[in-house]
Structure formats: structure tokens, C-alpha cells
Design a protein around this motif. Structure first.
Motif, PDB file in Angstrom:
ATOM      1  N   ARG A 402       0.860  -1.195   0.000  1.00  0.00           N
ATOM      2  CA  ARG A 402       0.000   0.000   0.000  1.00  0.00           C
ATOM      3  C   ARG A 402       0.886   1.232   0.000  1.00  0.00           C
ATOM      4  O   ARG A 402       1.738   1.402   0.870  1.00  0.00           O
ATOM      5  CB  ARG A 402      -0.911  -0.004   1.224  1.00  0.00           C
ATOM      6  CG  ARG A 402      -2.129  -0.924   1.076  1.00  0.00           C
ATOM      7  CD  ARG A 402      -3.170  -0.610   2.117  1.00  0.00           C
ATOM      8  NE  ARG A 402      -4.359  -1.432   2.000  1.00  0.00           N
ATOM      9  CZ  ARG A 402      -5.408  -1.121   1.260  1.00  0.00           C
ATOM     10  NH1 ARG A 402      -5.411  -0.004   0.550  1.00  0.00           N
ATOM     11  NH2 ARG A 402      -6.470  -1.914   1.222  1.00  0.00           N
ATOM     12  N   SER A 403       0.670   2.071  -0.980  1.00  0.00           N
ATOM     13  CA  SER A 403       1.531   3.237  -1.157  1.00  0.00           C
ATOM     14  C   SER A 403       0.727   4.371  -1.764  1.00  0.00           C
ATOM     15  O   SER A 403      -0.261   4.142  -2.482  1.00  0.00           O
ATOM     16  CB  SER A 403       2.714   2.879  -2.068  1.00  0.00           C
ATOM     17  OG  SER A 403       3.375   4.028  -2.549  1.00  0.00           O
ATOM     18  N   ARG A 496      -8.628   7.260  -5.685  1.00  0.00           N
ATOM     19  CA  ARG A 496      -7.869   7.114  -4.447  1.00  0.00           C
ATOM     20  C   ARG A 496      -6.556   6.389  -4.706  1.00  0.00           C
ATOM     21  O   ARG A 496      -6.461   5.555  -5.614  1.00  0.00           O
ATOM     22  CB  ARG A 496      -8.681   6.342  -3.403  1.00  0.00           C
ATOM     23  CG  ARG A 496      -9.893   7.098  -2.879  1.00  0.00           C
ATOM     24  CD  ARG A 496     -10.366   6.489  -1.588  1.00  0.00           C
ATOM     25  NE  ARG A 496     -11.551   7.176  -1.061  1.00  0.00           N
ATOM     26  CZ  ARG A 496     -11.994   7.013   0.177  1.00  0.00           C
ATOM     27  NH1 ARG A 496     -11.370   6.191   1.014  1.00  0.00           N
ATOM     28  NH2 ARG A 496     -13.074   7.658   0.591  1.00  0.00           N
ATOM     29  N   THR A 497      -5.581   6.675  -3.891  1.00  0.00           N
ATOM     30  CA  THR A 497      -4.331   5.923  -3.920  1.00  0.00           C
ATOM     31  C   THR A 497      -4.525   4.635  -3.132  1.00  0.00           C
ATOM     32  O   THR A 497      -5.509   4.468  -2.408  1.00  0.00           O
ATOM     33  CB  THR A 497      -3.179   6.737  -3.308  1.00  0.00           C
ATOM     34  OG1 THR A 497      -3.425   6.892  -1.904  1.00  0.00           O
ATOM     35  CG2 THR A 497      -3.076   8.109  -3.952  1.00  0.00           C
ATOM     36  N   LEU A 498      -3.567   3.734  -3.254  1.00  0.00           N
ATOM     37  CA  LEU A 498      -3.638   2.499  -2.475  1.00  0.00           C
ATOM     38  C   LEU A 498      -3.508   2.779  -0.977  1.00  0.00           C
ATOM     39  O   LEU A 498      -3.894   1.957  -0.148  1.00  0.00           O
ATOM     40  CB  LEU A 498      -2.531   1.534  -2.923  1.00  0.00           C
ATOM     41  CG  LEU A 498      -2.953   0.363  -3.811  1.00  0.00           C
ATOM     42  CD1 LEU A 498      -1.761  -0.469  -4.217  1.00  0.00           C
ATOM     43  CD2 LEU A 498      -4.005  -0.496  -3.126  1.00  0.00           C
ATOM     44  N   GLU A 499      -2.945   3.921  -0.650  1.00  0.00           N
ATOM     45  CA  GLU A 499      -2.834   4.328   0.745  1.00  0.00           C
ATOM     46  C   GLU A 499      -4.081   5.082   1.196  1.00  0.00           C
ATOM     47  O   GLU A 499      -4.161   5.553   2.334  1.00  0.00           O
ATOM     48  CB  GLU A 499      -1.594   5.212   0.936  1.00  0.00           C
ATOM     49  CG  GLU A 499      -1.091   5.335   2.351  1.00  0.00           C
ATOM     50  CD  GLU A 499       0.149   6.195   2.433  1.00  0.00           C
ATOM     51  OE1 GLU A 499       0.030   7.434   2.322  1.00  0.00           O
ATOM     52  OE2 GLU A 499       1.239   5.637   2.590  1.00  0.00           O
ATOM     53  N   GLY A 500      -5.041   5.212   0.296  1.00  0.00           N
ATOM     54  CA  GLY A 500      -6.192   6.066   0.565  1.00  0.00           C
ATOM     55  C   GLY A 500      -7.364   5.383   1.214  1.00  0.00           C
ATOM     56  O   GLY A 500      -8.493   5.891   1.120  1.00  0.00           O
ATOM     57  N   SER A 501      -7.161   4.243   1.842  1.00  0.00           N
ATOM     58  CA  SER A 501      -8.266   3.628   2.566  1.00  0.00           C
ATOM     59  C   SER A 501      -8.634   4.488   3.768  1.00  0.00           C
ATOM     60  O   SER A 501      -7.786   5.173   4.353  1.00  0.00           O
ATOM     61  CB  SER A 501      -7.886   2.220   3.017  1.00  0.00           C
ATOM     62  OG  SER A 501      -6.812   2.263   3.940  1.00  0.00           O
ATOM     63  N   LYS A 509      -4.439  10.732   0.290  1.00  0.00           N
ATOM     64  CA  LYS A 509      -5.589   9.862   0.064  1.00  0.00           C
ATOM     65  C   LYS A 509      -6.012   9.835  -1.397  1.00  0.00           C
ATOM     66  O   LYS A 509      -6.449   8.796  -1.905  1.00  0.00           O
ATOM     67  CB  LYS A 509      -6.744  10.348   0.936  1.00  0.00           C
ATOM     68  CG  LYS A 509      -8.008   9.520   0.888  1.00  0.00           C
ATOM     69  CD  LYS A 509      -9.025  10.077   1.879  1.00  0.00           C
ATOM     70  CE  LYS A 509     -10.276   9.226   1.949  1.00  0.00           C
ATOM     71  NZ  LYS A 509     -11.242   9.731   2.959  1.00  0.00           N
ATOM     72  N   TYR A 510      -5.860  10.966  -2.074  1.00  0.00           N
ATOM     73  CA  TYR A 510      -6.432  11.104  -3.411  1.00  0.00           C
ATOM     74  C   TYR A 510      -5.350  11.126  -4.488  1.00  0.00           C
ATOM     75  O   TYR A 510      -4.289  11.747  -4.325  1.00  0.00           O
ATOM     76  CB  TYR A 510      -7.279  12.366  -3.509  1.00  0.00           C
ATOM     77  CG  TYR A 510      -8.508  12.319  -2.623  1.00  0.00           C
ATOM     78  CD1 TYR A 510      -9.534  11.422  -2.902  1.00  0.00           C
ATOM     79  CD2 TYR A 510      -8.631  13.148  -1.515  1.00  0.00           C
ATOM     80  CE1 TYR A 510     -10.664  11.362  -2.102  1.00  0.00           C
ATOM     81  CE2 TYR A 510      -9.754  13.095  -0.707  1.00  0.00           C
ATOM     82  CZ  TYR A 510     -10.766  12.188  -1.000  1.00  0.00           C
ATOM     83  OH  TYR A 510     -11.868  12.120  -0.204  1.00  0.00           O
TER      84      TYR A 510
END
Length: 617
Positions: A402-403, A496-501, A509-510
Motif C-alpha cells: 500500500r503506497s 484514491r491511492t492504495l494508501e487512501g483507505s 488519500k487522493y
């Protein structure tokens, strides 16, 4: 230079501006890494259209997910792609042919022609040799034909002498995009010419009023070489004889569907003739048979019209290690370290991996590269994710990677395969990259590449049709959903990014926020190189503040930042507060830049209130 006054009057000087422009870098040049039909291995190649991709990498093949992804990229608005062809280590072989020479004491190999890139495609190449040069006893010409029989390259006046200015290895290897040449053996003598070459004609031409028999392949024809009543004045030179023989051959009836005689060519070089069938079929060998042909010496050497390259083998699809590559050898993903302008990265082959461990191995290496090179990675959902429950279960495997430098897209696209005309499922990264490129061009890198404007071209349907409720389960997990809506069609419906959960509460996030930051970082990285080795003082700091502020103000005017005034949108600090005396002693200048990026309106809430009664005036 300062003006030196010598007379009373007014002097005008031009003073260079202290403001150096910081140019905005590209935002949507997309790299595709994986298997293709042909192309140089582990070497980044920039293409600007799918037609160019077809020329360089061979176009669509059912074995290449990259080829389809590039096609979808350009269909959806992409303009610049960087292709890195990767094959399984040790697989693949380039087609080749060895040309012999009989100019020495005996026949021996002298020149090897090899396809420039490995693959079966090279077996379609043909080469032809002739001696029609200003020095026909010393040099030769080389022609290269493609699989369609069209002449693609010509190299004239070549020599086998390494000291010659037209040495064959130097000229061909530096100028050809199709083949490479290597002198083999002792390199004595030139490669024999294509077709059938006569003995030298000396002095006056012999009696030409003879009947000849010529065979091309299995087709045999007879004709009279010279008839005074039909042909008029007899030829007086070898060049005139070449024209006569060519005219006679072209008048002969061809075998059905062939043009061996109709397009035959006869060339005079020096005092000899070269006769070539009008075909690129290596079996179309011209033979003059009979006693009259021997008397004229028409068959000193007999070869096919072209020499075919053979033995090419396609490389096998790369495995995880091949895709990750070696940084030392600049192979696989690591080949992108040599490319300046790459903003997006797509690895469409990963979606078909059955092993999640292999997928994560490649993604980990890709994300490390993206962080170091300021690239955004587009991750395809695994093909095995057939529904929402599969996504919610399988997303846990992506925790190690996740990044904020990556975005995950689900589901796959249902599109018509141009090779078969049937519907087929494709990973979405190529099409999404095209949508991002189109959005960047129309609105800017700060606009989320999602919404009703983010339509996916040529998509028939999606492999999983998501409802609002299902979308609501995946969006908080950092999964960008693709949706289909009435009157709009298939669109990208997540940014969203993969870090954007939601659980991570990341400031990145976006996708547009992260990509805008990468864009600013890369632009400043390149635009401030002029400051290196400048005196580290207040004058330098002032120039840096002016340059960076000017660049950021341009972005502000374009709508990249929030805030009604520049002060609310960005700030630049470069002074004694950011750069201490110790920093100056160490040759360091520190610049602090703050931006207020525009965030997408992910949730639009409309509140409706019913009026309780009617009001009268």
C-alpha cells in the motif's frame, strides 16, 4: 558587458533578467513494461502513436497484454508511451543468414546478417546483394526487404575492408533499424550477388541470335535473344544487352499467380550481367540452360533473388524476476531509470498471475522505483477477483505494497478483441492511463481522473457490474471502481491511492493530490538546477523565491490550488530561517514550499427540505 562611455549622451544597456523560468514537466507519459512480439530487449523506446508501436514492437498478439494495453491507451487519449520489452532470461533468438563468397580460392562464408532484435518476425526479412556500384570490382550494395517484400533499407558502395570509409559492419550497424552485419571468417572476398550473374563480356559482344531456355523455379520458357526483324539494331554494349534480355524475359508468360518473369530485372555492372526474378521467393532461382547459354556465359554464379533470414525464435513471456530486472544491468523495470519523462507506469501482465506472492514481489519493486523516480503506478486488479467478496478478501494481500504512489483499479474491461472479433476481458490499466492523459490535457493534473468525463472508449461492458452499495464497500478500502451508468457508459469512478483507505487516514488519500505533488516536485527538481554552484547568499535565495513563486502562481491561476489569494494557496520560504550558517558552510540551501491542493468532491450531498406551507405577500 557594461557600457564604457566615450561621448556625452544617452547609453542603453540590456540587463538579463534574474528570473529563470521553471518549466512544467510532462504529466502523463506512460511506461508499459512486459512482453511484446518484437523490439529491443530491456531498452526504453518512446512511441507517440499505436502505428509507431506496431512498427517497432509488432502490434497485437494474443500473448502480449502490453500490446493491448498500449492500444487502449492511445484509444482513450494517451499521447506518449514508453515501451520496455522484457522476455524470459535465455529465451528468444534472432534470425540470421550467412552470405558466402566465391571470389577467393574456394567458397567460404564472409558476412553474417542478423535481425536486430530476437523473434520470429526476423524470419520474414530478406537481403539482396548486387555489384552495381561505381567500383563494381571492389564494392557491393545491400538491400533489406520486409515480410511483404517491400524494400525497407539500402546501403550502397559497401566494402569488406575495415579501413574503407564504407566498411560494411560500420555502415550497416549504425544505419539499419532491421539488421546487423558481422564479417565472419577472414572476410576474404565480397558476398556473392543475388540472382544469376554472367561471366565478363570482353571486347565485342558475341552472336546474340540464339535460342535460350530459362527456368525460374519449375517454370521453363524458350525465347530468341535477338531477332533483327523484331528487335532492330543489335546491342553494342553490355548495358544495351541488359535492356534487351530484360525486355525478352518480361514478355514471357508467367505461371498462374506469379510475377517471376513479368517483373524480372537485368542489371549491367562493369562488363557482366545480373539477372534476378521478379519475386522475393528464395525458390525463384533464374537458370539459363542449354549449350547457347553456356557459350554466352550467362551462369557464372547462380543464387536466389534474395537471401532469407532463418532461425528466429520468440522469447517466452517474462517471469517475476525478469520484470523486476537488475539495476546493474538496467533490465526489466530498472531500464526506466534511464528515462527522464515517465509519469505513469502500467504492468498489465500482473493481472494474470495466479500467485499473489509473485504479483506482490513485482509490485514492491515497481513501487520502490516509483518513489525514487516520482512515478505513479497503475495497478490492475487480479483476474481472479470475480466479485465484491473476492475483492474484500483479496485486498489484504496488498497490505505490504500500500503506497500513495499507486492506485488500484477494479474490475476488468470487456472489449472486442481486434484479432478475433470476440469479446474478451482485459486489465484496465492501459485504458485508465489514456483517461488520465486525456484529463490532464483537458483539465490539468490536479483534476481527478474520474467521473462522467472519464469515459472509457471502446469498452463494451465491465467484467463485474457494480451497484452503488457494492461501490460503497470497496471505495473505503482504497479500490478505484469502474462503473457503467445509463447515457454515459463505462467510466472511472474512483480517484484514491492504495494508501487512501479510510482506515489509514493518509494525507495522500487522493490520486490527483499525489500526482500534483509529484508534478511540482519534478518541475522544481529540474527547474532549480541552475542554482548549483551559485554563491549561497541572500541574492541567490531571493532569485529562488522569485522563480518558485512565479511557477506556483501560474499553477494557482490555472486552478491547481485552493484559496482565493496566492497567500492562501501556496508559500515559498528560502532565507536565513531555512538555511542556517552551518548549512551555508556545508554548501546547502534549503527551500520550503507549501501548497494547498484542490481535493476532489468525492461525496456530493444534496439536502432537500419540504416547505410546510405557502407564503403569501
Amino acid at each position: 558587458m557594461p557600457t564604457k562611455p566615450t561621448y556625452p549622451g544617452v547609453y542603453v544597456e540590456e540587463i538579463p533578467s534574474s528570473v529563470r523560468t521553471i518549466t512544467q514537466v510532462t504529466t502523463a507519459a506512460t511506461a508499459f513494461v512486459g512482453h511484446t512480439r518484437r523490439g529491443p530487449l530491456n531498452k526504453p523506446v518512446r512511441v507517440t502513436s499505436y502505428a509507431e508501436f506496431e512498427r517497432r514492437f509488432g502490434g497485437l498478439t494474443s500473448q502480449s497484454a502490453v500490446a493491448y494495453a498500449v492500444h487502449q491507451f492511445f484509444c482513450n487519449g494517451g499521447s506518449i508511451a514508453v515501451i520496455v520489452r522484457v522476455a524470459k532470461a535465455g529465451s528468444g533468438k534472432a534470425a540470421s543468414v550467412t552470405l558466402d563468397s566465391t571470389e577467393g580460392r574456394s567458397q567460404c562464408p564472409v558476412l553474417e546478417i542478423t535481425a536486430r532484435e530476437p523473434g520470429v518476425w526476423g524470419c520474414g526479412l530478406r537481403v539482396a546483394v548486387d555489384y552495381d556500384t561505381p567500383a563494381p570490382e571492389e564494392t557491393f550494395n545491400l538491400r533489406v526487404f520486409d515480410a511483404r517484400g517491400e524494400a525497407r533499407e539500402f546501403f550502397g558502395g559497401l566494402s569488406m575492408d575495415p579501413c574503407h570509409s564504407r566498411y560494411v559492419q560500420t555502415v550497416v550497424n549504425s544505419g539499419s533499424t532491421l539488421v546487423r552485419a558481422e564479417v565472419v571468417g577472414e572476410g576474404e572476398g565480397r558476398p556473392d550477388p543475388s540472382g544469376t550473374v554472367s561471366k565478363p563480356f570482353s571486347g565485342n559482344l558475341p552472336d546474340l541470335g540464339v535460342e535460350l531456355t530459362v527456368k525460374i523455379g519449375d517454370t521453363e520458357r524458350e525465347f530468341v535473344l535477338y531477332d533483327q526483324d523484331e528487335d532492330g539494331e543489335a546491342p553494342c554494349s553490355v548495358a544495351e544487352l541488359a535492356l534487351l534480355l530484360e525486355r525478352k524475359l518480361r514478355a514471357l508468360p508467367d505461371a498462374p499467380g506469379r510475377h517471376d518473369f513479368a517483373a524480372a530485372e537485368v542489371t549491367a555492372f562493369g562488363n557482366r550481367l545480373q539477372t534476378v526474378a521478379g519475386s522475393n521467393d528464395p525458390e525463384a532461382v533464374v537458370r539459363f540452360v542449354g549449350e547457347c547459354a553456356n557459350d554466352l556465359g550467362l551462369e557464372a554464379s547462380v543464387n536466389p533473388p534474395v537471401f532469407a533470414l532463418e532461425g528466429g525464435e520468440d522469447g517466452e513471456a517474462p517471469g517475476p524476476r525478469d520484470l523486476v530486472g537488475s539495476e546493474a544491468r538496467k533490465s526489466g523495470l530498472q531500464a526506466l531509470r534511464d528515462v527522464d519523462d515517465v509519469n505513469l507506469l502500467a504492468l498489465p501482465e500482473l493481472a494474470a498471475y495466479e500467485s499473489t506472492e509473485d504479483m506482490i514481489t513485482v509490485l514492491a519493486a515497481a513501487q520502490r522505483l516509483c518513489r525514487e523516480e516520482r512515478i505513479y503506478l497503475l495497478v490492475d486488479a487480479p483476474a481472479a477477483w470475480s466479485g465484491v467478496d473476492a475483492v474484500r478478501t483479496g485486498i489484504a494481500a496488498f497490505e505490504p505494497v500500500r503506497s500513495s504512489h499507486a492506485g488500484l483499479y477494479f474490475p476488468h474491461l470487456q472489449m472486442t478483441d481486434p484479432l478475433t472479433g470476440r469479446l474478451r476481458s482485459f486489465p484496465p490499466s492501459g485504458a485508465v492511463a489514456g483517461v488520465i492523459a486525456r484529463t490532464d490535457g483537458e483539465r490539468g493534473v490536479w483534476k481527478a481522473p474520474a467521473g462522467t468525463e472519464a469515459r472509457l472508449a471502446d469498452v463494451h461492458s465491465l467484467s463485474v457490474r457494480l451497484t452503488d452499495r457494492e461501490n460503497g464497500l470497496l471505495n473505503p478500502l482504497g479500490v478505484n471502481c469502474l462503473r457503467t451508468f445509463p447515457m454515459v457508459g463505462p467510466v472511472v469512478w474512483g480517484a484514491r491511492t492504495l494508501e487512501g483507505s479510510d482506515a489509514r487516514e493518509s494525507e495522500w488519500k487522493y490520486t490527483p493530490v499525489r500526482r500534483l505533488a509529484l508534478h511540482v516536485e519534478e518541475s522544481l527538481h529540474r527547474g532549480l538546477r541552475w542554482a548549483v554552484f551559485e554563491p549561497n547568499d541572500e541574492q541567490l535565495w531571493q532569485q529562488i523565491r522569485m522563480n518558485v513563486s512565479s511557477y506556483l502562481h501560474t499553477l494557482f491561476q490555472q486552478g491547481a490550488f485552493t484559496g482565493g489569494t496566492p497567500r492562501e494557496a501556496y508559500f515559498v520560504k528560502c532565507d536565513h530561517d531555512t538555511t542556517t550558517e552551518e548549512d551555508v558552510e556545508n554548501g546547502v540551501v534549503n527551500i520550503v514550499v507549501g501548497i494547498a491542493p484542490v481535493r476532489p468532491a468525492e461525496f456530493v450531498i444534496v439536502k432537500v427540505q419540504q416547505m410546510a406551507g405557502q407564503f403569501t405577500s
